[in-house]
Design an enzyme around this catalytic site. Structure first.
Site, PDB file in Angstrom:
ATOM      1  N   HIS A 151       9.325   0.334 -34.188  1.00 38.00           N
ATOM      2  CA  HIS A 151       8.279   0.846 -35.061  1.00 38.00           C
ATOM      3  C   HIS A 151       7.432  -0.311 -35.554  1.00 38.00           C
ATOM      4  N   ASP A 210      -0.705   5.471   2.695  1.00 36.06           N
ATOM      5  CA  ASP A 210      -1.756   6.501   2.713  1.00 36.06           C
ATOM      6  C   ASP A 210      -1.876   7.203   4.058  1.00 36.06           C
ATOM      7  N   LEU A 234      -6.045 -10.471   2.431  1.00 35.09           N
ATOM      8  CA  LEU A 234      -4.886  -9.576   2.486  1.00 35.09           C
ATOM      9  C   LEU A 234      -4.876  -8.680   1.239  1.00 35.09           C
ATOM     10  N   GLY A 274     -17.087  15.031  -7.173  1.00 31.53           N
ATOM     11  CA  GLY A 274     -15.619  15.031  -7.173  1.00 31.53           C
ATOM     12  C   GLY A 274     -15.055  14.529  -8.488  1.00 31.53           C
ATOM     13  N   GLU A 276     -17.970  19.230  -9.478  1.00 29.65           N
ATOM     14  CA  GLU A 276     -16.613  19.459  -8.956  1.00 29.65           C
ATOM     15  C   GLU A 276     -16.519  20.864  -8.360  1.00 29.65           C
ATOM     16  N   CYS A 306      -6.248  -1.431  -1.956  1.00 28.30           N
ATOM     17  CA  CYS A 306      -5.853  -1.564  -3.352  1.00 28.30           C
ATOM     18  C   CYS A 306      -6.364  -2.871  -3.960  1.00 28.30           C
ATOM     19  N   GLU A 350      -3.812  -7.833  10.146  1.00 27.80           N
ATOM     20  CA  GLU A 350      -4.787  -7.281   9.183  1.00 27.80           C
ATOM     21  C   GLU A 350      -6.173  -7.626   9.691  1.00 27.80           C
TER      22      GLU A 350
HETATM   23  P1  FAD Z   1      -4.392   0.295   2.369  1.00 22.91           P
HETATM   24  O1  FAD Z   1      -4.325  -0.354   1.067  1.00 22.91           O
HETATM   25  O2  FAD Z   1      -5.588   1.136   2.698  1.00 22.91           O
HETATM   26  O3  FAD Z   1      -4.244  -0.876   3.445  1.00 22.91           O
HETATM   27  C1  FAD Z   1      -4.360  -0.661   4.806  1.00 22.91           C
HETATM   28  C2  FAD Z   1      -4.821  -1.946   5.451  1.00 22.91           C
HETATM   29  O4  FAD Z   1      -4.764  -1.784   6.859  1.00 22.91           O
HETATM   30  C3  FAD Z   1      -6.269  -2.300   5.137  1.00 22.91           C
HETATM   31  O5  FAD Z   1      -6.323  -3.611   4.646  1.00 22.91           O
HETATM   32  C4  FAD Z   1      -6.998  -2.185   6.466  1.00 22.91           C
HETATM   33  O6  FAD Z   1      -8.024  -3.157   6.622  1.00 22.91           O
HETATM   34  C5  FAD Z   1      -5.868  -2.438   7.453  1.00 22.91           C
HETATM   35  N1  FAD Z   1      -6.067  -1.831   8.759  1.00 22.91           N
HETATM   36  C6  FAD Z   1      -6.379  -0.544   9.051  1.00 22.91           C
HETATM   37  N2  FAD Z   1      -6.381  -0.359  10.389  1.00 22.91           N
HETATM   38  C7  FAD Z   1      -6.064  -1.550  10.945  1.00 22.91           C
HETATM   39  C8  FAD Z   1      -5.874  -1.994  12.270  1.00 22.91           C
HETATM   40  N3  FAD Z   1      -6.018  -1.163  13.302  1.00 22.91           N
HETATM   41  N4  FAD Z   1      -5.568  -3.297  12.481  1.00 22.91           N
HETATM   42  C9  FAD Z   1      -5.413  -4.160  11.431  1.00 22.91           C
HETATM   43  N5  FAD Z   1      -5.563  -3.776  10.154  1.00 22.91           N
HETATM   44  C10 FAD Z   1      -5.870  -2.492   9.920  1.00 22.91           C
HETATM   45  N6  FAD Z   1      -3.716   3.656  -6.296  1.00 22.91           N
HETATM   46  C11 FAD Z   1      -2.927   3.448  -7.374  1.00 22.91           C
HETATM   47  O7  FAD Z   1      -1.705   3.606  -7.271  1.00 22.91           O
HETATM   48  N7  FAD Z   1      -3.452   3.035  -8.572  1.00 22.91           N
HETATM   49  C12 FAD Z   1      -4.772   2.845  -8.734  1.00 22.91           C
HETATM   50  O8  FAD Z   1      -5.212   2.478  -9.821  1.00 22.91           O
HETATM   51  C13 FAD Z   1      -5.630   3.072  -7.628  1.00 22.91           C
HETATM   52  N8  FAD Z   1      -6.954   2.882  -7.751  1.00 22.91           N
HETATM   53  C14 FAD Z   1      -7.758   3.065  -6.660  1.00 22.91           C
HETATM   54  C15 FAD Z   1      -9.125   2.869  -6.815  1.00 22.91           C
HETATM   55  C16 FAD Z   1      -9.972   3.053  -5.742  1.00 22.91           C
HETATM   56  C17 FAD Z   1     -11.451   2.837  -5.924  1.00 22.91           C
HETATM   57  C18 FAD Z   1      -9.430   3.419  -4.478  1.00 22.91           C
HETATM   58  C19 FAD Z   1     -10.333   3.575  -3.283  1.00 22.91           C
HETATM   59  C20 FAD Z   1      -8.079   3.608  -4.310  1.00 22.91           C
HETATM   60  C21 FAD Z   1      -7.226   3.455  -5.411  1.00 22.91           C
HETATM   61  N9  FAD Z   1      -5.853   3.659  -5.309  1.00 22.91           N
HETATM   62  C22 FAD Z   1      -5.051   3.482  -6.396  1.00 22.91           C
HETATM   63  C23 FAD Z   1      -5.224   4.075  -4.047  1.00 22.91           C
HETATM   64  C24 FAD Z   1      -4.600   2.849  -3.344  1.00 22.91           C
HETATM   65  O9  FAD Z   1      -5.590   1.884  -3.120  1.00 22.91           O
HETATM   66  C25 FAD Z   1      -3.953   3.271  -2.029  1.00 22.91           C
HETATM   67  O10 FAD Z   1      -3.049   4.326  -2.253  1.00 22.91           O
HETATM   68  C26 FAD Z   1      -3.218   2.098  -1.399  1.00 22.91           C
HETATM   69  O11 FAD Z   1      -4.080   1.019  -1.159  1.00 22.91           O
HETATM   70  C27 FAD Z   1      -2.544   2.524  -0.097  1.00 22.91           C
HETATM   71  O12 FAD Z   1      -1.886   1.438   0.467  1.00 22.91           O
HETATM   72  P2  FAD Z   1      -1.670   1.323   2.045  1.00 22.91           P
HETATM   73  O13 FAD Z   1      -0.931   0.065   2.258  1.00 22.91           O
HETATM   74  O14 FAD Z   1      -1.102   2.583   2.573  1.00 22.91           O
HETATM   75  O15 FAD Z   1      -3.135   1.228   2.661  1.00 22.91           O
HETATM   76  P1  NAD Z   2      -9.151  13.295  -5.173  1.00 23.79           P
HETATM   77  O1  NAD Z   2      -8.620  14.094  -4.052  1.00 23.79           O
HETATM   78  O2  NAD Z   2      -8.259  12.859  -6.243  1.00 23.79           O
HETATM   79  O3  NAD Z   2     -10.346  14.105  -5.874  1.00 23.79           O
HETATM   80  C1  NAD Z   2     -11.436  14.598  -5.127  1.00 23.79           C
HETATM   81  C2  NAD Z   2     -12.083  15.729  -5.890  1.00 23.79           C
HETATM   82  O4  NAD Z   2     -13.257  16.115  -5.180  1.00 23.79           O
HETATM   83  C3  NAD Z   2     -11.210  16.974  -6.009  1.00 23.79           C
HETATM   84  O5  NAD Z   2     -11.169  17.372  -7.348  1.00 23.79           O
HETATM   85  C4  NAD Z   2     -11.907  17.978  -5.106  1.00 23.79           C
HETATM   86  O6  NAD Z   2     -11.748  19.319  -5.554  1.00 23.79           O
HETATM   87  C5  NAD Z   2     -13.361  17.535  -5.208  1.00 23.79           C
HETATM   88  N1  NAD Z   2     -14.215  17.983  -4.090  1.00 23.79           N
HETATM   89  C6  NAD Z   2     -13.885  18.051  -2.774  1.00 23.79           C
HETATM   90  N2  NAD Z   2     -14.954  18.503  -2.069  1.00 23.79           N
HETATM   91  C7  NAD Z   2     -15.975  18.699  -2.951  1.00 23.79           C
HETATM   92  C8  NAD Z   2     -17.327  19.142  -2.844  1.00 23.79           C
HETATM   93  N3  NAD Z   2     -17.867  19.483  -1.667  1.00 23.79           N
HETATM   94  N4  NAD Z   2     -18.099  19.227  -3.956  1.00 23.79           N
HETATM   95  C9  NAD Z   2     -17.554  18.892  -5.164  1.00 23.79           C
HETATM   96  N5  NAD Z   2     -16.278  18.468  -5.322  1.00 23.79           N
HETATM   97  C10 NAD Z   2     -15.505  18.363  -4.239  1.00 23.79           C
HETATM   98  O7  NAD Z   2      -9.890  12.064  -4.479  1.00 23.79           O
HETATM   99  P2  NAD Z   2     -10.542  10.731  -5.040  1.00 23.79           P
HETATM  100  O8  NAD Z   2     -10.821  10.810  -6.484  1.00 23.79           O
HETATM  101  O9  NAD Z   2     -11.661  10.458  -4.093  1.00 23.79           O
HETATM  102  O10 NAD Z   2      -9.393   9.666  -4.804  1.00 23.79           O
HETATM  103  C11 NAD Z   2      -8.871   9.423  -3.483  1.00 23.79           C
HETATM  104  C12 NAD Z   2      -7.449   8.969  -3.536  1.00 23.79           C
HETATM  105  O11 NAD Z   2      -7.343   7.699  -4.156  1.00 23.79           O
HETATM  106  C13 NAD Z   2      -6.593   9.931  -4.337  1.00 23.79           C
HETATM  107  O12 NAD Z   2      -5.498  10.302  -3.547  1.00 23.79           O
HETATM  108  C14 NAD Z   2      -6.154   9.164  -5.534  1.00 23.79           C
HETATM  109  O13 NAD Z   2      -4.805   9.429  -5.866  1.00 23.79           O
HETATM  110  C15 NAD Z   2      -6.331   7.710  -5.129  1.00 23.79           C
HETATM  111  N6  NAD Z   2      -6.746   6.999  -6.337  1.00 23.79           N
HETATM  112  C16 NAD Z   2      -5.835   6.799  -7.309  1.00 23.79           C
HETATM  113  C17 NAD Z   2      -6.207   6.196  -8.472  1.00 23.79           C
HETATM  114  C18 NAD Z   2      -5.200   5.996  -9.540  1.00 23.79           C
HETATM  115  O14 NAD Z   2      -4.016   6.114  -9.255  1.00 23.79           O
HETATM  116  N7  NAD Z   2      -5.607   5.657 -10.749  1.00 23.79           N
HETATM  117  C19 NAD Z   2      -7.504   5.775  -8.666  1.00 23.79           C
HETATM  118  C20 NAD Z   2      -8.419   6.007  -7.663  1.00 23.79           C
HETATM  119  C21 NAD Z   2      -8.013   6.608  -6.494  1.00 23.79           C
END
Ligand code: FAD
Ligand code: NAD
Length: 461
Positions: free
Chosen positions: A440, A308, A39, A180, A203, A43, A34
Site C-alpha cells: 500500500h 504469427d 534483427l 479498424g 469499424e 515487433c 533474416e
Molecule cells: P515477425 O515479428 O513478423 O518476424 C518475422 C520475420 O521474418 C521478419 O523480420 C521478416 O522480415 C522475416 N521474414 C519473412 N519471410 C522471410 C524469408 N522468406 N526469409 C527471411 N526472412 C523472412 N504484439 C505484442 O505482443 N505487443 C505489442 O505491443 C504489439 N504491438 C504491435 C504494433 C504494431 C504496429 C504491429 C504491426 C504489431 C504489433 N504486435 C504487438 C504484434 C507483433 O509484432 C507480432 O505478433 C510479432 O512480431 C510476431 O512475431 P513473429 O516472430 O511471428 O514474426
Molecule cells: P485487429 O484484427 O485487431 O483489428 C482489425 C479491426 O478492423 C477489427 O475490429 C475488424 O472488425 C476491423 N475491420 C476489418 N475490416 C474492416 C473494414 N472493411 N472496415 C472497417 N473495419 C474493418 O487488427 P490490427 O489492429 O490491424 O492488428 C493486427 C494484429 O497485430 C492483431 O492481431 C494484434 O493483436 C496485433 N497487435 C497487437 C498489439 C498489442 O498487443 N498491443 C498492438 C498492435 C497490433
C-alpha cells in the site's frame, strides 16, 4: 555454397530469434535467416517497440499540455518537436535490434542476411548478396505477418498507409481516418490524437476491440469518446483514394469522409509468399496460415512453424513462448504453451489488458462463474496519480473459485495483468490472490480488491 546446421530458422522476429537462442542454449548448431538488415522482426523494427516509444512520448506531451496543471506544475510555451520524438523512437528501435545482434553473437548463432526459401524439406536456399544453400535436420518457419490490404484502399506508402507509415509521419495530421478499431487502430490513433490530430475511427463491427471482454470494451469506447475520438461503428469501408494532399474515404451507403491521412488497420496476414512451401510438401490452411500440431510440427514432422504465421493471437510474447516450446520439443521431446495464460494488452490511455476467458465465452460454454469488479476510483494510488478511470474485473469458477479470466481497463493495466496471468498459470483461486498481501499504496491493490469482490467482501468500496 552449401552449409550444414542442426537447426535452420527462417525469420528473426520474437518467435524466430527466441527459438534460436533457446536451441543454442540447448546445444544445437543454429542458423537464422533474416531478409531485413536489422534483427527483431515486425515487433522490434516496425511494431511493438516503435509504437510503444511513440505512445510514451505522445502521452508525455499530452500530460504536459492537459494534465500537469492539476498537479500544480505550470510552464509556458510547450512545443512539440516531432523530429526529436521520431529520432528518439528510431534510437529505441536501434538499441533493441542491436541487442538481438549481441545475443546472436553471445549464443554463437549463425546469421544469414537474405530471403530464405525451401528447395526441399531439409534444404533452404538463402537469396542474398551471396547465394548459400543450408541443410538441416530441423527447420522452423517463423516468417511472421504483414498488414492485410483492403480492396479499394489505395495504399501510397505515405498519406494512405499502414502502421509502418503511421510510425514515421513527419507532420501531425489535421484529420486522420483510421480504418479498424483493433489494437493498431486505437494505439496509433491515440498517438496522433494526443499530438493534436482529429481522429475518426471507422469499424465494421458494432463494437471496438473484438475479442476483448464486451463490458471492458464498452467502457473503453466511452473513455476514447471523452478523449475526442470520433467513432463510426457498423460501417463498411469500400475505398480510400488520395488527390494531392486530400484523401477521400468511401463508406458503403454513407457519405464519404475527406481527411489528410488514412491509417489502414484491418488485421495482418501470415507471410508465406515465395517461401517455397510446395517444395517442402507443406500446404496452407483456408486462412493462409501454416497448419501445425500441438508440437508446432507441420505436415512434415521435421519442419516446424511458430508465431504469427500459425493459428492463435498475433502477439510477440505468444510467438516467444512458442519459440521456446518448439526448440525444447526438438531437443528434449517436450515443450508446451498454455494458451489460457497468454495476456493481451492494448497500450492506450488508459491501458486495457486481459487474460483467460471473457464473460461472453464463459456464458457461451455454460461454465458457472462468479464475478468481482473493483474501480480505480476507490484506490489511493490511482487518486494520487490522477488516473482513476477504469476497473479490474475477475471471473472465477462458481464452485471451485479457480480464476478463469481477468480483464482490466485502467492505469498500468498492462503491468497489473501479470499477477493474474501468474494466478491462472498456477491454477490459483480468487481467494488465493485475495489473501495475498499487496503493498500500500499501489495500483495492485485494485487486483486484490477485485478478487475480494468475487465473494462480495471488497474492503474499500
Ligand atoms: P515477425 O515479428 O513478423 O518476424 C518475422 C520475420 O521474418 C521478419 O523480420 C521478416 O522480415 C522475416 N521474414 C519473412 N519471410 C522471410 C524469408 N522468406 N526469409 C527471411 N526472412 C523472412 N504484439 C505484442 O505482443 N505487443 C505489442 O505491443 C504489439 N504491438 C504491435 C504494433 C504494431 C504496429 C504491429 C504491426 C504489431 C504489433 N504486435 C504487438 C504484434 C507483433 O509484432 C507480432 O505478433 C510479432 O512480431 C510476431 O512475431 P513473429 O516472430 O511471428 O514474426
Ligand atoms: P485487429 O484484427 O485487431 O483489428 C482489425 C479491426 O478492423 C477489427 O475490429 C475488424 O472488425 C476491423 N475491420 C476489418 N475490416 C474492416 C473494414 N472493411 N472496415 C472497417 N473495419 C474493418 O487488427 P490490427 O489492429 O490491424 O492488428 C493486427 C494484429 O497485430 C492483431 O492481431 C494484434 O493483436 C496485433 N497487435 C497487437 C498489439 C498489442 O498487443 N498491443 C498492438 C498492435 C497490433
Amino acid at each position: 555454397m552449401t552449409k550444414q546446421h542442426d537447426l535452420v530458422i527462417i525469420g528473426a522476429g520474437p518467435g524466430g530469434y527466441i527459438a534460436a537462442i533457446r536451441a543454442a542454449q540447448l546445444g544445437l548448431n543454429v542458423a537464422c535467416i533474416e531478409k531485413e538488415k536489422a534483427l527483431g522482426g515486425t515487433c522490434l523494427r516496425i511494431g511493438c517497440i516503435p509504437s510503444k516509444a511513440m505512445l510514451e512520448s505522445s502521452e508525455l506531451f499530452h500530460e504536459a499540455r492537459d494534465g500537469f496543471e492539476k498537479h500544480g506544475v505550470r510552464f509556458e510555451k510547450l512545443r512539440l518537436d516531432l523530429d526529436a520524438m521520431l529520432k528518439r523512437k528510431d534510437e529505441v528501435v536501434k538499441a533493441n535490434t542491436g541487442g538481438v545482434d549481441y545475443l546472436f553473437k553471445k549464443n554463437k548463432i549463425t546469421r544469414y542476411l537474405g530471403t530464405g526459401r525451401f528447395t526441399s524439406a531439409n534444404t533452404v536456399a538463402v537469396d542474398g548478396a551471396e547465394k548459400v544453400e543450408l541443410t538441416a535436420r530441423h527447420v522452423i518457419i517463423a516468417t511472421g505477418s504483414v498488414s492485410a490490404p483492403l480492396k479499394g484502399v489505395e495504399l501510397d506508402g505515405d498519406r494512405i498507409g499502414t502502421s509502418t507509415e503511421a510510425l514515421t509521419w513527419t507532420e501531425v495530421p489535421k484529420h486522420l481516418v483510421v480504418i479498424g478499431a483493433g489494437a493498431i487502430g486505437l494505439e496509433m490513433g491515440s498517438v496522433w490524437a494526443r499530438l493534436g490530430a482529429k481522429v475518426t475511427v471507422l469499424e465494421y463491427l458494432d463494437r471496438i476491440l473484438p475479442g476483448m471482454d464486451t463490458e471492458i470494451a464498452a467502457e473503453a469506447l466511452k473513455l476514447f469518446k471523452k478523449q475526442g475520438f470520433e467513432f463510426q461503428l457498423g460501417v463498411r469501408v469500400t475505398g480510400a483514394k488520395k488527390k494531392g494532399k486530400t484523401c477521400t474515404v468511401e463508406i458503403e451507403g454513407q457519405p464519404s469522409i475527406e481527411c489528410d491521412r488514412v491509417l489502414l488497420a484491418v488485421g495482418r496476414r501470415p507471410t508465406t509468399e515465395g517461401l517455397g512451401l510446395d517444395k517442402a510438401g507443406i500446404a496452407l490452411d483456408e486462412r493462409g496460415r501454416v497448419p501445425v500440431n500441438d508440437h508446432f510440427q507441420t505436415s512434415v514432422p521435421t519442419v516446424f512453424a511458430i508465431g504469427d504465421v500459425i493459428r492463435g493471437p498475433m502477439l510477440a510474447h505468444k510467438a516467444e513462448e512458442e519459440g521456446v516450446a518448439c526448440a525444447e520439443f526438438i531437443v528434449t521431446g517436450h515443450g508446451h504453451v498454455n494458451y489460457d495464460a497468454i495476456p493481451n494488452v492494448v497500450y492506450t490511455a488508459p491501458e486495457i489488458s486481459s487474460v483467460g476467458k471473457t464473460e461472453e465465452e464463459l456464458k457461451a460454454a455454460n461454465i458457472p462463474y462468479k464475478k468481482g469488479t473493483f474501480p480505480f476510483l476507490a484506490n489511493g494510488r490511482a487518486r494520487a496519480l490522477g488516473h482513476t478511470d477504469g476497473r479490474v474485473k475477475v471471473l472465477a469458477h462458481a464452485e471451485t473459485d479457480r480464476i478463469l479470466g481477468a480483464h482490466i481497463i485502467g492505469p498500468r493495466a498492462g503491468d497489473l495483468i501479470a499477477e493474474l496471468v501468474c494466478a491462472i498459470e498456477f491454477g490459483a483461486s480468487s481467494e488465493d490472490v485475495a489473501r495475498t498481501s499487496h503493498a500500500h499504496p499501489t495500483l495492485a491493490e485494485v487486483v486484490k480488491e477485485a478478487c475480494l469482490a468475487v465473494d462480495g467482501r471488497a474492503l474499500n468500496a
